[in-house]
Design a protein around this motif. Structure first.
Motif, short mmCIF file in Angstrom:
data_model
loop_
_atom_site.label_atom_id
_atom_site.label_comp_id
_atom_site.label_asym_id
_atom_site.label_seq_id
_atom_site.Cartn_x
_atom_site.Cartn_y
_atom_site.Cartn_z
N LYS A 89 -6.10 3.19 -2.95
CA LYS A 89 -7.37 3.11 -3.80
C LYS A 89 -7.74 4.04 -4.74
CE LYS A 89 -9.75 6.22 -0.43
NZ LYS A 89 -8.41 6.93 0.21
N ASP A 90 -7.07 5.30 -4.63
CA ASP A 90 -7.04 6.37 -5.72
C ASP A 90 -6.38 5.74 -7.03
OD1 ASP A 90 -8.46 8.35 -3.82
OD2 ASP A 90 -6.36 8.41 -2.77
N GLY B 17 0.77 -1.25 -0.28
CA GLY B 17 -0.04 -0.02 -0.10
C GLY B 17 0.93 1.38 -0.16
N ARG C 252 -10.23 -4.59 -1.23
CA ARG C 252 -11.32 -3.72 -1.65
C ARG C 252 -11.33 -3.64 -3.09
NH1 ARG C 252 -10.08 -1.33 3.39
NH2 ARG C 252 -11.86 -1.30 4.83
N SER C 253 -10.01 -3.83 -3.65
CA SER C 253 -10.12 -3.87 -5.19
C SER C 253 -9.84 -5.33 -5.72
CB SER C 253 -8.87 -2.83 -5.78
OG SER C 253 -9.18 -1.62 -5.22
N GLY D 207 -6.34 -4.13 3.31
CA GLY D 207 -7.06 -3.02 2.72
C GLY D 207 -7.22 -3.01 1.18
N MET D 208 -6.33 -3.56 0.22
CA MET D 208 -6.11 -3.59 -1.22
C MET D 208 -7.04 -4.46 -1.59
SD MET D 208 -2.46 -2.75 -2.81
CE MET D 208 -1.54 -3.18 -1.61
N PHE E 276 -6.38 2.84 -8.21
CA PHE E 276 -7.05 1.69 -8.69
C PHE E 276 -8.23 2.48 -9.11
CE2 PHE E 276 -5.17 -1.13 -5.28
CZ PHE E 276 -4.96 -2.22 -6.40
N ALA E 277 -8.70 3.60 -8.60
CA ALA E 277 -9.69 4.30 -9.21
C ALA E 277 -9.66 4.87 -10.54
CB ALA E 277 -10.51 5.24 -8.09
#
Length: 308
Positions: free
Chosen positions: A208-209, A190, A255-256, A252-253, A211-212
């Protein structure tokens, strides 16, 4: 008579999470989270977490001391310190088990590395319950794995089994001194993805940003491919060496997961002689805390009967 309780605490690099649960069941009576504030140092971070844990107990189980306290932590806990824990200045000098024992003098105390605690709960009641051997892969702020064999988490001689964040990234790193070599966690974590995200996405605060941004930014898509390719390289080699029945991925990752599963699945199928299952962990985001509760429950000795 009030139901006996146990307490779990997960000391992380960015936050400390805690939960109170019934001693003999999976029922959580309450949870809480406080920021770590690593810059304030290990003692302050520990004290903040212990105060919050005490406060949670008073709210959800007033008057009840926990039969046991399970602790998961960054680094490798020792009797007089914590190895491999650079995230929080001073954490390495803490006698963590003793500090927790001092805060809860009437409780049994168990302490374990966070990723091994996560693997433990996955083995007991999660995605690795019937996998022998099973491999737990943590994709969070850092990077590590834990091997489960015969239902037990393999510690290694120094308790550092699975610390693949220290893996070398190229042959150019062989024999290089610390600080002069690149290790896997620098890029495949991360923290590594956040550094790349900040180069591409203004105001990025997490992986997350990145991935988005993949669907609209070719540069972000290229960075993600580099990430998944390097992760897959090491995961394939691990799967060949260990021959696991199943790999469970948490952190946490996850989530993707949709962006991660395909590349990892294809890499395993292409190169591993006997490709293992690849699944999302049953406790994808709070496995270290769930593992701390599992540690606490395992430490509880049978209570003497009060029946006449």
């Amino acid at each position: 008579m009030d139901t006996p309780v146990v307490l779990g605490i997960d000391f992380g690099g960015t936050k400390t999470a805690m939960a109170v649960a019934e001693a003999g069941a999976a029922v959580r009576l309450g949870t809480a989270t406080v920021p770590t504030h690593a810059a304030e140092g290990g003692k302050a971070s520990l004290a903040r977490g212990l105060r919050a844990a005490r406060g949670l107990l008073e709210r959800v189980a007033p008057g009840r001391e926990p039969l046991a306290v399970g602790v998961s932590t960054i680094g490798i806990p020792r009797e007089n310190g914590v190895d491999l824990a650079p995230n929080i200045p001073g954490w390495a000098e803490l006698a963590l088990a003793q500090e927790v024992q001092d805060a809860f003098p009437d409780s049994e105390i168990r302490v374990e590395t966070d990723v091994k605690a996560a693997a433990r709960v996955e083995a007991v009641e999660g995605a690795l319950r019937d996998a022998d051997p099973g491999l737990y892969l943590n994709l969070g702020t850092g990077l590590a794995v834990a091997l489960v064999a015969g239902g037990e988490v393999v510690a290694g001689r120094n308790g550092a089994s699975g610390e693949i964040g220290y893996n070398l990234r190229s042959v150019a790193d062989v024999g290089a001194a610390a600080g002069q070599r690149s290790i896997l966690e620098d890029g495949v974590s991360g923290i590594g993805l956040l550094a790349r995200a900040r180069e591409l996405v203004p105001g990025a605060t997490g992986a997350k940003d990145l991935f988005a941004a993949v669907s609209t930014d070719e540069r972000a898509a290229a960075v993600l491919k580099e990430f998944t390719d390097e992760l897959a390289f090491h995961l394939v080699n691990l799967a060949i060496a260990l021959d696991p029945a199943r790999i469970a991925v948490g952190g946490g990752m996850v989530r993707s997961w949709a962006a991660l599963h395909g590349p990892l699945r294809r890499a395993l199928d292409a190169a591993v002689p006997f490709p293992p299952e690849l699944v999302q962990a049953a406790f994808p985001f709070d496995a270290p805390l769930a593992g701390a509760l599992t540690l606490a429950r395992a430490a509880v000795r049978p209570q003497p009967s009060t029946a006449l």
